[in-house]
Write an enzyme that holds these catalytic residues in place. Structure first.
Site: not given
Ligand SMILES: CN1CCN(c2ccc(C(=O)Nc3n[nH]c4c3C=[N+](C(=O)[C@H](O)c3ccccc3)C4)cc2)CC1
Length: 315
Positions: A161-162, A34, A30-31, A58, A157, A178, A36-37
């Protein structure tokens, strides 16, 4: 074995729900988290279940330092204690061996800052969002912050972004997702992360970046900046300013300007969150009350979003 105290009682790793790995399957990244993936995956409540629940996972890379391991555990401990619709829901962990996983509810809409930037008016299409949509996002985060305030938890924080969205579409819910900064205070050398470059200076009040004082009123200041991020549709605060410039600007009373078309009633709440004296800043319950009046105020709800304007070069 680190433990953690929340709302009056201590918990440790043995209290975390261990998920058998065979009930989990990871599908795609997904991205970059902080650690890993962060993967999208599916979780089966019981081995034989036909029904699978979409989840986010995570991961902690196998070759991680002891410190990273402790941080990862601490983040799981922190998330496991929350129980609120505007805070990302913790499901469980796979900590029995490497790679370690933290399993969390899937928020499919991505982060709030990206969503806001994608929702800006374009030359050929006005913003799909209304003032009410923006206000609902702000209220969602305020509810999560009120819950943390009631539990005497300092996030440290709060920023767009979080925060994550359940969906980009209507009916979206925003959740605080986050806890990296809050986690670090449980580490002896929290200044390790605090090397100036790592501190979210543009979201911090003077007493935090000058004296390292963090209280719930620190989160109130950051929340005011998040309100500004939402009303500006995802601009970087103090556009073009370096952290050092922001520190001197803010300590001498300078503040963010109202975003284009921002209703004065909302900007008034932001400026109250940015009071130089922390005690003078409103509590999150008072902020929610004032946001409630804004939600009922036609002058606020009916205010149009800015139409397309040539973006300034620096943004
Ligand atoms: C076209 N778009 C492209 C982007 N796309 C996504 C992009 C990223 C996500 C995503 O990371 N979703 C998450 N769900 N639960 C958690 C996530 C992250 N977590 C974390 O704990 C992460 O560390 C975190 C926390 C806060 C903010 C970002 C990342 C827990 C979902 C859809 C939708 C469609």
């Amino acid at each position: 074995n680190p433990n953690y105290e929340f709302g009056g009682n201590a918990i440790s790793i043995k209290d975390l729900k261990e998920i058998p790995r065979e009930q989990l399957r990871l599908v795609k990244a997904l991205g970059q988290g902080a650690f890993g993936e962060v993967y999208q995956g599916f979780f089966r409540h019981r081995i034989g279940d036909a029904v699978e629940m979409p989840v986010a996972v995570k991961t902690l890379p196998e070759l991680s330092s002891t410190q990273a391991e402790t941080d990862f555990l601490m983040e799981a401990l922190i998330m496991s204690k929350f129980n609120h619709p505007n805070i990302v829901h913790f499901i469980g962990v796979c900590f029995d061996k490497h790679p370690r996983f933290i399993v969390i509810e899937l928020l499919a809409g991505g982060d709030l800052k990206t969503f806001l930037r994608e929702s800006r008016p374009k030359p050929d299409r006005a913003s799909p969002l209304t003032m009410k949509d923006l206000l609902i996002c702000i209220v969602d985060v305020a509810k999560g912050c009120k819950y943390m305030e009631e539990n005497r938890f300092i996030h440290r924080d709060i920023a767009a972004r979080n925060c994550l969205l359940t969906t980009k579409g209507p009916g979206r819910v925003v959740k605080i997702a986050d806890f990296g900064m809050a986690r670090d205070i449980y580490r002896a050398d929290y200044y390790r992360k605090g090397g100036k470059a790592m501190l979210p200076i543009k979201w911090m009040p003077p007493e935090a970046f000058l004296d390292g004082i963090f209280t719930t009123k620190t989160d109130v200041w950051s929340f005011g900046v998040l309100m500004w991020e939402v009303m500006s549709l995802g601009y970087m605060p103090y556009t073009g300013c370096a952290n050092r410039e922001v520190m001197s600007l803010v300590t001498s009373g300078g503040r963010l300007e109202p975003p284009t078309n921002c209703p004065p009633q909302l900007y008034a709440i932001m400026t109250q969150c940015w009071h130089p004296n922390p005690e003078e800043r409103p509590s999150f319950s008072l902020i929610l009350e004032r946001l409630g009046y804004c939600m009922q105020d036609p002058d606020v709800i009916r205010a149009p979003l800015p139409v397309y304007a040539k973006p300034p070069s620096s943004e």
